[in-house]
Design a protein around this motif. Structure first.
Motif, PDB file in Angstrom:
ATOM      1  N   THR A 117       0.831  -1.208   0.000  1.00 34.90           N
ATOM      2  CA  THR A 117       0.000   0.000   0.000  1.00 34.90           C
ATOM      3  C   THR A 117       0.864   1.255   0.000  1.00 34.90           C
ATOM      4  OG1 THR A 117      -0.199  -0.107   2.433  1.00 34.90           O
ATOM      5  CG2 THR A 117      -1.934  -1.151   1.137  1.00 34.90           C
ATOM      6  N   ASN A 118       2.014   1.208   0.673  1.00 31.69           N
ATOM      7  CA  ASN A 118       2.931   2.353   0.645  1.00 31.69           C
ATOM      8  C   ASN A 118       3.478   2.579  -0.759  1.00 31.69           C
ATOM      9  OD1 ASN A 118       2.640   2.763   3.400  1.00 31.69           O
ATOM     10  ND2 ASN A 118       4.452   1.590   3.944  1.00 31.69           N
ATOM     11  N   LEU A 119       3.741   1.489  -1.470  1.00 31.56           N
ATOM     12  CA  LEU A 119       4.238   1.591  -2.836  1.00 31.56           C
ATOM     13  C   LEU A 119       3.232   2.303  -3.732  1.00 31.56           C
ATOM     14  CD1 LEU A 119       6.448   0.614  -4.944  1.00 31.56           C
ATOM     15  CD2 LEU A 119       4.848  -1.261  -5.413  1.00 31.56           C
ATOM     16  N   VAL A 120       1.970   1.913  -3.626  1.00 35.51           N
ATOM     17  CA  VAL A 120       0.929   2.558  -4.424  1.00 35.51           C
ATOM     18  C   VAL A 120       0.830   4.036  -4.064  1.00 35.51           C
ATOM     19  CG1 VAL A 120      -1.537   2.607  -4.948  1.00 35.51           C
ATOM     20  CG2 VAL A 120      -0.360   0.419  -4.726  1.00 35.51           C
ATOM     21  N   GLY A 121       0.955   4.339  -2.765  1.00 35.52           N
ATOM     22  CA  GLY A 121       0.897   5.730  -2.347  1.00 35.52           C
ATOM     23  C   GLY A 121       2.061   6.550  -2.864  1.00 35.52           C
ATOM     24  N   ALA A 122       3.241   5.927  -2.926  1.00 35.83           N
ATOM     25  CA  ALA A 122       4.436   6.659  -3.358  1.00 35.83           C
ATOM     26  C   ALA A 122       4.516   6.813  -4.870  1.00 35.83           C
ATOM     27  CB  ALA A 122       5.688   5.951  -2.836  1.00 35.83           C
ATOM     28  N   LEU A 123       4.166   5.766  -5.611  1.00 37.61           N
ATOM     29  CA  LEU A 123       4.311   5.788  -7.065  1.00 37.61           C
ATOM     30  C   LEU A 123       3.043   6.207  -7.794  1.00 37.61           C
ATOM     31  CD1 LEU A 123       6.314   2.474  -7.698  1.00 37.61           C
ATOM     32  CD2 LEU A 123       7.207   4.777  -7.354  1.00 37.61           C
ATOM     33  N   GLY A 124       1.907   6.056  -7.140  1.00 36.00           N
ATOM     34  CA  GLY A 124       0.639   6.222  -7.827  1.00 36.00           C
ATOM     35  C   GLY A 124       0.179   4.874  -8.354  1.00 36.00           C
ATOM     36  N   TYR A 125      -1.128   4.693  -8.456  1.00 35.17           N
ATOM     37  CA  TYR A 125      -1.666   3.386  -8.815  1.00 35.17           C
ATOM     38  C   TYR A 125      -1.168   2.915 -10.177  1.00 35.17           C
ATOM     39  CZ  TYR A 125      -4.874  -0.366  -9.900  1.00 35.17           C
ATOM     40  OH  TYR A 125      -5.389  -1.585 -10.250  1.00 35.17           O
ATOM     41  N   THR A 126      -1.258   3.756 -11.181  1.00 30.22           N
ATOM     42  CA  THR A 126      -0.924   3.341 -12.548  1.00 30.22           C
ATOM     43  C   THR A 126       0.533   2.928 -12.668  1.00 30.22           C
ATOM     44  OG1 THR A 126      -2.632   4.787 -13.473  1.00 30.22           O
ATOM     45  CG2 THR A 126      -0.893   4.046 -14.965  1.00 30.22           C
ATOM     46  N   ASP A 127       1.433   3.712 -12.087  1.00 32.49           N
ATOM     47  CA  ASP A 127       2.861   3.401 -12.164  1.00 32.49           C
ATOM     48  C   ASP A 127       3.164   2.111 -11.419  1.00 32.49           C
ATOM     49  OD1 ASP A 127       5.513   3.622 -12.792  1.00 32.49           O
ATOM     50  OD2 ASP A 127       5.954   5.220 -11.363  1.00 32.49           O
ATOM     51  N   ALA A 128       2.573   1.936 -10.237  1.00 35.11           N
ATOM     52  CA  ALA A 128       2.799   0.709  -9.467  1.00 35.11           C
ATOM     53  C   ALA A 128       2.310  -0.509 -10.233  1.00 35.11           C
ATOM     54  CB  ALA A 128       2.103   0.804  -8.114  1.00 35.11           C
ATOM     55  N   LEU A 129       1.136  -0.398 -10.846  1.00 34.01           N
ATOM     56  CA  LEU A 129       0.595  -1.507 -11.632  1.00 34.01           C
ATOM     57  C   LEU A 129       1.523  -1.864 -12.794  1.00 34.01           C
ATOM     58  CD1 LEU A 129      -1.698  -3.462 -12.410  1.00 34.01           C
ATOM     59  CD2 LEU A 129      -2.745  -1.569 -13.675  1.00 34.01           C
ATOM     60  N   GLU A 130       1.996  -0.868 -13.514  1.00 36.54           N
ATOM     61  CA  GLU A 130       2.854  -1.132 -14.667  1.00 36.54           C
ATOM     62  C   GLU A 130       4.178  -1.762 -14.246  1.00 36.54           C
ATOM     63  OE1 GLU A 130       2.083  -0.976 -17.850  1.00 36.54           O
ATOM     64  OE2 GLU A 130       0.060  -0.416 -17.188  1.00 36.54           O
ATOM     65  N   ARG A 131       4.743  -1.280 -13.145  1.00 37.51           N
ATOM     66  CA  ARG A 131       6.029  -1.808 -12.703  1.00 37.51           C
ATOM     67  C   ARG A 131       5.916  -3.256 -12.227  1.00 37.51           C
ATOM     68  NH1 ARG A 131      10.137   2.115 -11.336  1.00 37.51           N
ATOM     69  NH2 ARG A 131       9.446   4.234 -11.828  1.00 37.51           N
ATOM     70  N   LEU A 132       4.799  -3.603 -11.622  1.00 33.79           N
ATOM     71  CA  LEU A 132       4.626  -4.953 -11.086  1.00 33.79           C
ATOM     72  C   LEU A 132       4.069  -5.934 -12.106  1.00 33.79           C
ATOM     73  CD1 LEU A 132       3.162  -4.132  -7.552  1.00 33.79           C
ATOM     74  CD2 LEU A 132       5.473  -4.937  -8.072  1.00 33.79           C
ATOM     75  N   SER A 133       3.481  -5.440 -13.185  1.00 37.14           N
ATOM     76  CA  SER A 133       2.779  -6.322 -14.117  1.00 37.14           C
ATOM     77  C   SER A 133       3.715  -7.239 -14.894  1.00 37.14           C
ATOM     78  CB  SER A 133       1.932  -5.501 -15.088  1.00 37.14           C
ATOM     79  OG  SER A 133       2.743  -4.654 -15.881  1.00 37.14           O
ATOM     80  N   GLY A 134       4.996  -6.918 -14.941  1.00 36.72           N
ATOM     81  CA  GLY A 134       5.944  -7.791 -15.616  1.00 36.72           C
ATOM     82  C   GLY A 134       6.541  -8.858 -14.722  1.00 36.72           C
ATOM     83  N   HIS A 135       6.104  -8.906 -13.463  1.00 34.43           N
ATOM     84  CA  HIS A 135       6.672  -9.851 -12.509  1.00 34.43           C
ATOM     85  C   HIS A 135       6.035 -11.231 -12.642  1.00 34.43           C
ATOM     86  CE1 HIS A 135       8.378  -6.230 -10.922  1.00 34.43           C
ATOM     87  NE2 HIS A 135       8.839  -6.788  -9.834  1.00 34.43           N
ATOM     88  N   SER A 136       6.800 -12.240 -12.274  1.00 37.12           N
ATOM     89  CA  SER A 136       6.245 -13.595 -12.277  1.00 37.12           C
ATOM     90  C   SER A 136       5.358 -13.823 -11.063  1.00 37.12           C
ATOM     91  CB  SER A 136       7.378 -14.631 -12.288  1.00 37.12           C
ATOM     92  OG  SER A 136       8.146 -14.564 -11.093  1.00 37.12           O
ATOM     93  N   VAL A 137       5.710 -13.195  -9.937  1.00 38.05           N
ATOM     94  CA  VAL A 137       4.957 -13.409  -8.704  1.00 38.05           C
ATOM     95  C   VAL A 137       5.061 -12.172  -7.818  1.00 38.05           C
ATOM     96  CG1 VAL A 137       6.895 -14.407  -7.402  1.00 38.05           C
ATOM     97  CG2 VAL A 137       4.551 -15.078  -6.831  1.00 38.05           C
ATOM     98  N   LEU A 138       4.006 -11.914  -7.077  1.00 37.98           N
ATOM     99  CA  LEU A 138       4.008 -10.908  -6.019  1.00 37.98           C
ATOM    100  C   LEU A 138       3.720 -11.639  -4.722  1.00 37.98           C
ATOM    101  CD1 LEU A 138       3.994  -8.074  -4.804  1.00 37.98           C
ATOM    102  CD2 LEU A 138       1.587  -7.857  -5.513  1.00 37.98           C
ATOM    103  N   CYS A 139       4.685 -11.652  -3.811  1.00 41.89           N
ATOM    104  CA  CYS A 139       4.548 -12.304  -2.509  1.00 41.89           C
ATOM    105  C   CYS A 139       4.212 -11.244  -1.464  1.00 41.89           C
ATOM    106  CB  CYS A 139       5.843 -13.012  -2.128  1.00 41.89           C
ATOM    107  SG  CYS A 139       6.368 -14.300  -3.293  1.00 41.89           S
TER     108      CYS A 139
END
Length: 341
Positions: A117-139
């Motif tokens: 949640t801090n990441l979304v707050g710092a980067l903004g929702y769209t940027d956080a989504l784009e940065r994480l969308s290329g990942h194989s897994v989010l733990c």
């Protein structure tokens, strides 16, 4: 002069938050093989197998797609899968979560729920989504929903990541369908909570808290002079009063707590007393998590560490969060070196 956490004001570049999304150092070398299930708790062996199966399936999803012809459009990514490890404190859920992380291909991310949640707050929702969308897994460790805003944001983020082929694994001590209970008007957000529940396959992990298994009781608080002497004789130690530290935490965004304790060898806190309100208590929970992740011993004077959160607080909606923090603080207090003679 002993350093104080209260004097530190870390500055963190927003994009650096992604690079910090890795397991705590104490879990650098863990694996499925190093997890020793309690023979009296069959759920633990079952959880190990479920975690292994998750890695196999999630890796196949990320590596799928098949061959494409010269003019064939790129196939849409397969839906990511989800695993939810539910259980009490200290049963090895984070060990399994880190083992999954280590077994998956990169890029990948590991964070506590608060860090997401801090990441979304710092980067903004769209940027956080784009940065994480290329990942194989989010733990996600210690999954919890503390307010309606978190519910909406996390539900949307995980749903969209899953649709983009990111697999998600989470640990918690609250079943997905019960997230948010007792903390806010959960019924008003039932649809979002149910959406989250639908992402995960839930696996129960039972057993006693290993942090206190076969260990002596937590040490009594130190005398004020002994605490001062320990802080002065320990390179890299800090010494703050409980009220000074609480006030400083209120001035920092929780995303900075990890950097706040970087390089600290021991945290000494004088004049500990019960938290005066929920806001102070929740910040202390966040700090306890960062100290535990970094394996930093804690030594205190004043009230006992299991008295920081009042009975009224522990009886409320954040009960499990306060119990987890108490468990971790007691474990860290045992890591402190023997008192100065």
């Amino acid at each position: 002069m002993v350093a104080r956490l209260s004097d530190k004001n870390p500055v963190i570049a927003a994009d650096a938050l992604i690079g910090e999304m890795v397991p705590p150092s104490m879990f650098d070398e863990v694996s499925f093989d190093s997890y020793i299930p309690d023979p009296n708790e069959p759920t633990q062996a079952a959880a190990v197998q479920a975690a292994r199966d998750f890695v196999t399936r999630a890796t196949a999803i990320r590596g799928g797609g098949g061959k494409r012809g010269l003019f064939r459009k790129k196939a849409a990514p397969a839906q990511g899968i989800g695993l939810y490890l539910d259980g009490g404190f200290g049963v090895g859920k984070t060990h399994l979560l880190a083992s999954i992380y280590h077994s998956m291909p990169g890029p990948k991310a590991f964070a506590t729920f608060g860090e997401v949640t801090n990441l979304v707050g710092a980067l903004g929702y769209t940027d956080a989504l784009e940065r994480l969308s290329g990942h194989s897994v989010l733990c996600i460790d210690e999954f919890e929903l503390d307010d309606p805003g978190d519910t909406m944001v996390v539900s949307r983020l995980l749903t969209e990541l899953s649709a983009r082929g990111v697999s998600i694994v989470a640990t918690s001590n609250t079943l997905p369908g019960q997230l948010g209970e007792g903390r806010f008007a959960a019924s008003d957000f039932l649809r979002e909570i149910q959406k989250l529940s639908g992402i995960f396959e839930s696996i129960r992990v039972d057993g006693p808290d290993y942090r206190h298994r076969d260990l002596p009781p937590a040490p009594e608080p130190a005398a004020a002079d002994d605490l001062q002497a320990r802080a002065e004789s320990t390179p890299g130690a800090t010494l703050d009063s409980f009220d000074e530290l609480s006030a400083h935490l209120a001035r920092l965004h929780p995303s900075k707590y990890k950097s706040l304790v970087d390089g600290v060898s021991m945290v000494c806190i004088s004049d500990v007393h019960p938290a005066p309100d929920q806001a102070v208590a929740l910040r202390l929970v966040a700090l306890a998590d960062r100290l535990y992740d970094a394996d930093i011993p804690v030594m205190t004077s004043g009230a006992k560490l299991d008295e920081i959160f009042t009975p009224e607080m522990v009886a409320g909606g954040y009960r499990k969060k306060y119990l987890r923090a108490t468990s971790r603080l007691l474990a860290l207090s045992r890591f402190a070196v023997s008192p100065v003679d």
